[in-house]
Write a protein that holds these residues in place. Structure first.
Motif, PDB file in Angstrom:
ATOM      1  N   ASN A   1       0.852  -1.118   0.082  1.00  0.00           N
ATOM      2  CA  ASN A   1      -0.003  -0.005   0.100  1.00  0.00           C
ATOM      3  C   ASN A   1       0.984   1.297   0.146  1.00  0.00           C
ATOM      4  OD1 ASN A   1      -1.601   2.172   0.834  1.00  0.00           O
ATOM      5  ND2 ASN A   1      -3.355   0.569   1.558  1.00  0.00           N
ATOM      6  N   LEU A   2       0.922   1.928  -0.888  1.00  0.00           N
ATOM      7  CA  LEU A   2       1.577   3.071  -1.112  1.00  0.00           C
ATOM      8  C   LEU A   2       1.713   4.200   0.097  1.00  0.00           C
ATOM      9  CD1 LEU A   2       1.537   3.942  -5.101  1.00  0.00           C
ATOM     10  CD2 LEU A   2       3.122   2.773  -3.744  1.00  0.00           C
ATOM     11  N   SER A   3       0.248   4.238   0.584  1.00  0.00           N
ATOM     12  CA  SER A   3       0.287   5.052   1.902  1.00  0.00           C
ATOM     13  C   SER A   3       1.225   4.874   2.827  1.00  0.00           C
ATOM     14  CB  SER A   3      -1.115   5.097   2.267  1.00  0.00           C
ATOM     15  OG  SER A   3      -1.501   3.752   2.754  1.00  0.00           O
ATOM     16  N   GLY A   4       1.749   3.466   2.963  1.00  0.00           N
ATOM     17  CA  GLY A   4       2.692   3.031   3.912  1.00  0.00           C
ATOM     18  C   GLY A   4       3.812   3.730   3.495  1.00  0.00           C
ATOM     19  N   LEU A   5       4.161   3.749   2.051  1.00  0.00           N
ATOM     20  CA  LEU A   5       5.455   4.265   1.755  1.00  0.00           C
ATOM     21  C   LEU A   5       5.803   5.795   1.986  1.00  0.00           C
ATOM     22  CD1 LEU A   5       7.931   3.541   0.122  1.00  0.00           C
ATOM     23  CD2 LEU A   5       6.913   3.743  -2.062  1.00  0.00           C
TER      24      LEU A   5
ATOM     25  N   SER B   1       1.168  12.082  -6.837  1.00  0.00           N
ATOM     26  CA  SER B   1       1.067  12.625  -8.079  1.00  0.00           C
ATOM     27  C   SER B   1       2.572  12.296  -8.860  1.00  0.00           C
ATOM     28  CB  SER B   1       0.884  14.327  -8.151  1.00  0.00           C
ATOM     29  OG  SER B   1       2.099  14.698  -7.272  1.00  0.00           O
ATOM     30  N   ILE B   2       3.610  12.562  -8.035  1.00  0.00           N
ATOM     31  CA  ILE B   2       4.809  12.392  -8.614  1.00  0.00           C
ATOM     32  C   ILE B   2       4.978  10.902  -9.118  1.00  0.00           C
ATOM     33  CG2 ILE B   2       7.333  12.034  -8.082  1.00  0.00           C
ATOM     34  CD1 ILE B   2       7.282  14.444  -6.499  1.00  0.00           C
ATOM     35  N   PHE B   3       4.231   9.670  -8.209  1.00  0.00           N
ATOM     36  CA  PHE B   3       4.426   8.231  -8.521  1.00  0.00           C
ATOM     37  C   PHE B   3       3.470   8.176  -9.682  1.00  0.00           C
ATOM     38  CE2 PHE B   3       2.569   4.227  -8.276  1.00  0.00           C
ATOM     39  CZ  PHE B   3       3.662   3.294  -7.722  1.00  0.00           C
ATOM     40  N   ASN B   4       2.267   8.699  -9.986  1.00  0.00           N
ATOM     41  CA  ASN B   4       1.501   8.423 -11.030  1.00  0.00           C
ATOM     42  C   ASN B   4       2.330   9.000 -12.305  1.00  0.00           C
ATOM     43  OD1 ASN B   4      -0.396   7.511  -9.340  1.00  0.00           O
ATOM     44  ND2 ASN B   4      -1.521   9.441  -9.132  1.00  0.00           N
ATOM     45  N   ARG B   5       2.971  10.196 -12.079  1.00  0.00           N
ATOM     46  CA  ARG B   5       3.684  10.612 -13.569  1.00  0.00           C
ATOM     47  C   ARG B   5       4.813   9.549 -13.789  1.00  0.00           C
ATOM     48  NH1 ARG B   5       8.068  13.561 -13.575  1.00  0.00           N
ATOM     49  NH2 ARG B   5       8.024  14.194 -11.575  1.00  0.00           N
ATOM     50  N   LEU B   6       5.466   9.138 -12.679  1.00  0.00           N
ATOM     51  CA  LEU B   6       6.582   8.267 -13.047  1.00  0.00           C
ATOM     52  C   LEU B   6       6.009   6.892 -13.844  1.00  0.00           C
ATOM     53  CD1 LEU B   6       9.092   8.623 -10.097  1.00  0.00           C
ATOM     54  CD2 LEU B   6       9.518   9.300 -12.374  1.00  0.00           C
ATOM     55  N   LEU B   7       4.767   6.504 -13.004  1.00  0.00           N
ATOM     56  CA  LEU B   7       4.111   5.145 -13.734  1.00  0.00           C
ATOM     57  C   LEU B   7       3.836   5.351 -15.109  1.00  0.00           C
ATOM     58  CD1 LEU B   7       3.359   2.343 -13.155  1.00  0.00           C
ATOM     59  CD2 LEU B   7       1.118   3.330 -12.266  1.00  0.00           C
ATOM     60  N   LYS B   8       3.308   6.482 -15.409  1.00  0.00           N
ATOM     61  CA  LYS B   8       2.628   6.837 -16.676  1.00  0.00           C
ATOM     62  C   LYS B   8       4.010   7.094 -17.840  1.00  0.00           C
ATOM     63  CE  LYS B   8      -0.311  10.316 -19.134  1.00  0.00           C
ATOM     64  NZ  LYS B   8      -1.042  11.484 -19.190  1.00  0.00           N
ATOM     65  N   GLU B   9       5.011   7.506 -17.470  1.00  0.00           N
ATOM     66  CA  GLU B   9       6.264   7.495 -18.023  1.00  0.00           C
ATOM     67  C   GLU B   9       6.949   5.954 -18.189  1.00  0.00           C
ATOM     68  OE1 GLU B   9       8.399  10.757 -16.411  1.00  0.00           O
ATOM     69  OE2 GLU B   9       6.979  12.191 -16.789  1.00  0.00           O
TER      70      GLU B   9
ATOM     71  N   GLU C   1       8.487   4.791 -16.020  1.00  0.00           N
ATOM     72  CA  GLU C   1       9.741   4.301 -15.366  1.00  0.00           C
ATOM     73  C   GLU C   1       9.868   3.447 -14.294  1.00  0.00           C
ATOM     74  OE1 GLU C   1      11.844   8.038 -14.114  1.00  0.00           O
ATOM     75  OE2 GLU C   1      10.865   9.187 -15.462  1.00  0.00           O
ATOM     76  N   MET C   2       8.603   2.971 -13.908  1.00  0.00           N
ATOM     77  CA  MET C   2       8.240   1.821 -12.907  1.00  0.00           C
ATOM     78  C   MET C   2       7.429   0.726 -13.503  1.00  0.00           C
ATOM     79  SD  MET C   2       8.130   3.737  -9.415  1.00  0.00           S
ATOM     80  CE  MET C   2       6.864   4.717 -10.114  1.00  0.00           C
ATOM     81  N   LEU C   3       7.564  -0.439 -13.418  1.00  0.00           N
ATOM     82  CA  LEU C   3       6.653  -1.473 -14.146  1.00  0.00           C
ATOM     83  C   LEU C   3       5.836  -2.159 -12.908  1.00  0.00           C
ATOM     84  CD1 LEU C   3       9.129  -3.144 -16.517  1.00  0.00           C
ATOM     85  CD2 LEU C   3       7.478  -1.131 -17.014  1.00  0.00           C
ATOM     86  N   GLY C   4       4.536  -2.186 -13.149  1.00  0.00           N
ATOM     87  CA  GLY C   4       3.643  -2.929 -12.249  1.00  0.00           C
ATOM     88  C   GLY C   4       2.166  -2.608 -12.606  1.00  0.00           C
ATOM     89  N   SER C   5       1.459  -2.656 -11.552  1.00  0.00           N
ATOM     90  CA  SER C   5       0.006  -2.338 -11.642  1.00  0.00           C
ATOM     91  C   SER C   5      -0.430  -1.643 -10.561  1.00  0.00           C
ATOM     92  CB  SER C   5      -0.961  -3.682 -11.896  1.00  0.00           C
ATOM     93  OG  SER C   5      -0.925  -4.438 -10.782  1.00  0.00           O
ATOM     94  N   LEU C   6      -1.348  -0.715 -10.405  1.00  0.00           N
ATOM     95  CA  LEU C   6      -1.814   0.102  -9.529  1.00  0.00           C
ATOM     96  C   LEU C   6      -3.437  -0.115  -9.314  1.00  0.00           C
ATOM     97  CD1 LEU C   6      -0.836   2.340  -7.019  1.00  0.00           C
ATOM     98  CD2 LEU C   6      -1.645   4.040  -9.014  1.00  0.00           C
ATOM     99  N   ARG C   7      -3.939  -0.385  -8.254  1.00  0.00           N
ATOM    100  CA  ARG C   7      -5.389  -0.718  -8.258  1.00  0.00           C
ATOM    101  C   ARG C   7      -5.712   0.361  -6.951  1.00  0.00           C
ATOM    102  NH1 ARG C   7      -6.959  -4.827  -5.826  1.00  0.00           N
ATOM    103  NH2 ARG C   7      -4.995  -5.655  -5.094  1.00  0.00           N
ATOM    104  N   ALA C   8      -7.022   0.745  -7.217  1.00  0.00           N
ATOM    105  CA  ALA C   8      -7.756   1.693  -6.182  1.00  0.00           C
ATOM    106  C   ALA C   8      -6.655   2.785  -5.868  1.00  0.00           C
ATOM    107  CB  ALA C   8      -8.129   0.745  -5.074  1.00  0.00           C
ATOM    108  N   GLY C   9      -5.726   3.442  -6.608  1.00  0.00           N
ATOM    109  CA  GLY C   9      -4.859   4.409  -6.469  1.00  0.00           C
ATOM    110  C   GLY C   9      -3.695   4.302  -5.574  1.00  0.00           C
ATOM    111  N   THR C  10      -3.914   3.064  -4.478  1.00  0.00           N
ATOM    112  CA  THR C  10      -2.595   3.118  -3.805  1.00  0.00           C
ATOM    113  C   THR C  10      -2.253   1.691  -3.517  1.00  0.00           C
ATOM    114  OG1 THR C  10      -4.613   2.363  -1.912  1.00  0.00           O
ATOM    115  CG2 THR C  10      -3.833   4.950  -2.159  1.00  0.00           C
TER     116      THR C  10
END
Length: 804
Positions: free
Chosen positions: A197-201, A227-235, A237-246
């Motif tokens: 969960n990204l909120s813990g990060l 917002s920075i994480f979402n931009r990096l994921l869109k670009e 720069e990180m591979l994976g899947s994001l569910r429910a935003g976090t």
């Protein structure tokens, strides 16, 4: 030209400096202005100043307001009113007009602010950002004494131009600061290899940034990191899947997940949802169905088709061998009973067997062949029928078996001619002497009916409605009594299949429990059908039983009433009266009581669906007190109470009390008892007398003859049918003293004395062998036999005694 202008200026200045000889007062000036307005010379509005000594036009007021705004950039309306000296109302009105006509101005909380002011503020903010890298919008709003929303709306169009920063979550950040935080987010995210969960990060990152900025740093909002994480994921720069935003799942983990699932499923042909949860796959069914379209989802596991084929082979063998199988025993431990049941329904052999009724499924996982179940059921059904019969008759006494014992226990008369007739309601041989026990059955002649009374055709129905009537709850309770309990059924199953005993009877999921639950309704239906059949067969027997009982009671109860009338002769002799009452209760009354109770008991059994032998319904019985009480208690409701009252009266000392209770029970049972009227009494007495005469004429036993002669004398003398035991014969003869002549009375008393002597000798010699005693008995007996013709002549001769 210039000279002329200069001249005019000098003249104008001179004119101004020259003091007028005529001066106007303030009042005159006010009146003059008003007159000019009336005349239309002044056609515009004039405003007074707050001092009241000056006039100002609205246009001039607007010009002065505009000049103040241009000079200051931000000015309060209240300050404008003080500066210009015009009432606040007029200043506010004109200020609104100024702001409305100039898009570069805004009116905020009573202040007029120009865009140039905001530009200067933006430049100041930009200079501050270069020093501290971040500024909170709320802090700026507090310093500028305006709302945060206003500051944010003013800054947004100036970002990237006047303000070299990024606005995020109410914070202004410099590009360098944003890049530094982006690098932190990128590094932290790439270091995650399991779903998180990204909120813990963000919490440790926020703490790290806070330490980096020092005590003066402003806390960074989670939304900035997100917002920075979402931009990096869109670009990418990180591979994976994001569910429910976090919820972030790295691609490396997803690849490892799939490899682990593929390995387990290929090796075992199944995988449990619990193991999928441990791998972090929450929607296991959807995941597996998308990956293995040919698989089958169950309650707790996902299986390959080969698992169904394996189970199908095992169940097919069990059905063909006419046996049973627990499907869970051939499946892995992670399978539940619901999984097993669903798999069984998918097995072709089970489907065909169920359709052909060759097998059945119990408890979700047990498969039993129909032949296997039928073999057990057939054996238990026979024992259940025996259990039903035993249960329905357990509380009821079968008096026919005790009749022979009771009859055999009655002591036999020592003389050949005085043997008792077993089970007869009327006997013609009475006890003759005082030494005969009180409870010895008296001989009573059977009265013949001269006319038949019409019987109530509804007596059988009346008995059914009264004695047999039960409440539904009572019927239900009786039905439950004949149904074997679960423990009994399980015990019988274990007797048939001992291997079931290992499962235990307490386990609710054992095959023993499920098989018992399956057979119980079948046994109940079978017993109910059998009971229904017995009820149908018993209906006709019940009607015949009531008809026979009615016939027996008609004759016996009339005889009882006839014998009761003779007791009135001894009311003055209390001791003899008690003996006669008790004798009649123990003989005739006991016989008709036993007949009635026995008949009601058989009727009750037939009504309850109990099988009763045909001979038992016709047997005559002799019951003891405990047997009568048991039969009475087995009857229903008020019928039982009245039957118990009858038994109690039978053990009493009064015949009239017995007659009352007997009538009550008969009435409650629906039986109709005839009342002895004069006509019936004459008829019965005539028949009784005729029968006695016949017996006296043919009697060969000298002892038995005495009682019959006394009874015949009582009919002739008192017109009463006396039933007297041996100990009451002497008192009965005494009642004949005044009715017979002296010689007849003496003959009768001498014969009675000789009879007593004979019986005394016989009693004294019992168990001893002495020739002298035998000679004396023989001599006394021969003497009595020699007197028998005289006694017969006395009672049967032409000379009749006096009538009472």
């Amino acid at each position: 030209m210039d000279d002329e202008l200069l001249e005019l200026q000098r003249q104008f200045e001179f004119a101004q400096q020259v003091k007028s000889s005529v001066r106007l007062s303030d009042r005159n000036v006010v009146e003059l202005v008003q007159k000019l307005q009336e005349l239309g010379v002044i056609d515009f509005d004039l405003l007074h100043t707050v001092t009241g000594k000056e006039y100002i036009t609205q246009e001039q007021l607007r010009n002065e307001i505009t000049r103040e705004i241009s000079k200051l950039g931000r000015v309060s309306v209240i300050d404008l009113a003080d500066t210009i000296g015009v009432d606040l109302y007029h200043v506010e009105k004109q200020a609104q007009d100024v702001v409305l006509n100039d898009p570069g101005l805004m009116l905020v909380q009573g202040e007029i602010i120009s865009q140039s002011y905001w530009d200067s503020i933006a430049e100041e903010i930009n200079e501050r950002l270069q020093e501290c890298s971040q500024i909170a919008v709320a802090e700026l709003a507090g310093q500028l004494q305006v709302g945060s929303e206003l500051v944010q709306s003013v800054l947004e169009p100036r970002l990237g131009t006047l303000v070299k920063a990024r606005l995020e979550g109410g914070q202004l950040y410099t590009p360098a600061y944003v890049e530094r935080v982006t690098a932190m987010v990128r590094g932290a995210s790439r270091g995650i290899f399991v779903p998180s969960n990204l909120s813990g990060l963000w919490a440790p990152l926020q703490q790290l940034v806070q330490e980096m900025n020092g005590a003066s740093g402003v806390a960074v909002e989670n939304s900035f990191f997100q917002s920075i994480f979402n931009r990096l994921l869109k670009e990418e720069e990180m591979l994976g899947s994001l569910r429910a935003g976090t919820h972030w799942t790295p691609s490396a983990f997803a690849i490892a997940q799939k490899e682990c699932v593929d390995s387990s499923f290929s090796q075992n042909s199944y995988i449990s949802y619990e193991s999928m949860q441990k791998l972090g796959i929450s929607q296991a069914v959807q995941f597996l169905q998308s990956r293995y379209p040919d698989g089958t989802p169950l309650a707790a596991v996902f299986i390959h088709s080969s698992m169904i084929e394996m189970l199908d082979s095992a169940t097919e063998d069990a059905i063909e061998q006419n046996s049973w199988i627990d499907s869970l025993s051939v499946l892995p431990s992670s399978f539940t009973s619901q999984d097993a049941n669903k798999m069984l329904l998918l097995c072709p052999s089970v489907q065909s067997a169920l359709k052909a009724e060759k097998a059945l499924i119990l408890g979700e996982s047990y498969v039993l062949s129909s032949g296997f179940v039928k073999g057990i059921y057939d054996q238990i059904e026979k024992e259940a029928e025996a259990f039903s019969i035993q249960a329905s008759t357990a509380s009821l006494i079968d008096p026919s078996s005790k009749s022979s014992e009771s009859t055999e226990s009655v002591p036999a008369n020592t003389d050949k001619g005085s043997k008792k007739k077993k089970g007869k309601s009327v006997s013609t041989k009475a006890a003759t002497v005082e030494t005969v026990p009180d409870d010895e059955e008296d001989a009573r002649p059977k009265s013949k009916r001269n006319q038949k009374k019409g019987r109530d055709s509804s007596s059988s129905q009346k008995l059914d409605s009264k004695a047999g009537g039960k409440k539904e709850s009572v019927k239900a309770q009786e039905n439950n009594n004949i149904i074997p309990p679960d423990e009994w059924v399980m015990k019988k199953i274990v007797d048939s299949v001992p291997e079931f005993e290992d499962d235990g009877t307490e386990n609710p999921d054992s095959i023993l429990k499920h098989l018992a639950d399956h057979m119980k309704p079948m046994l109940i239906n079978s017993l109910k059908e059998r009971r229904k059949k017995i009820f149908t067969e018993n209906a006709d027997r019940m009607r015949r039983l009531i008809d026979d009982l009615q016939k027996k009671l008609d004759e016996s109860f009339l005889n009882m009433q006839l014998y009761e009338k003779a007791l009135e002769l001894f009311e003055d002799d209390q001791s003899t009266s008690v003996v006669l009452h008790r004798h009649l209760l123990r003989t005739t009354a006991a016989t008709i009581t036993d007949t009635l109770l026995h008949g009601l008991d058989i009727h009750n059994k037939l009504k309850n669906g109990t099988e009763v032998g045909e001979s038992k319904t016709q047997d005559q019985v002799l019951l003891d007190s405990s047997e009568r009480t048991a039969l009475a208690k087995n009857l229903n409701g008020s019928l039982s109470k009245k039957a118990l009252a009858l038994v109690e009266a039978l053990e009493g000392k009064r015949v009239d009390t017995f007659m009352i209770t007997f009538r009550d029970l008969a009435e409650e049972s629906g039986l109709v008892l005839k009342k002895l009227d004069k006509k019936l009494e004459r008829t019965l007495l005539h028949s009784y007398r005729k029968d006695l005469i016949s017996q006296v004429s043919t009697e060969s036993d000298p002892v038995a003859l005495l009682a019959k002669v006394v009874s015949l004398f009582f009919i002739k003398v008192h017109n009463k049918a006396l039933q007297a035991p041996g100990r009451a014969i002497s008192a009965a003869i005494s009642h004949l003293k005044d009715k017979l002549d002296e010689s007849a009375y003496k003959t009768l008393t001498d014969y009675q004395t000789a009879t007593v002597t004979l019986l005394a000798l016989m009693s004294a010699s019992s168990g001893e062998e002495h020739d002298c005693s035998a000679d004396r008995i023989l001599t006394k007996r021969e003497l009595l036999e020699s007197q028998m013709p005289l006694l017969r002549t006395l009672v049967l001769g032409d000379s009749q005694p006096q009538q009472s």
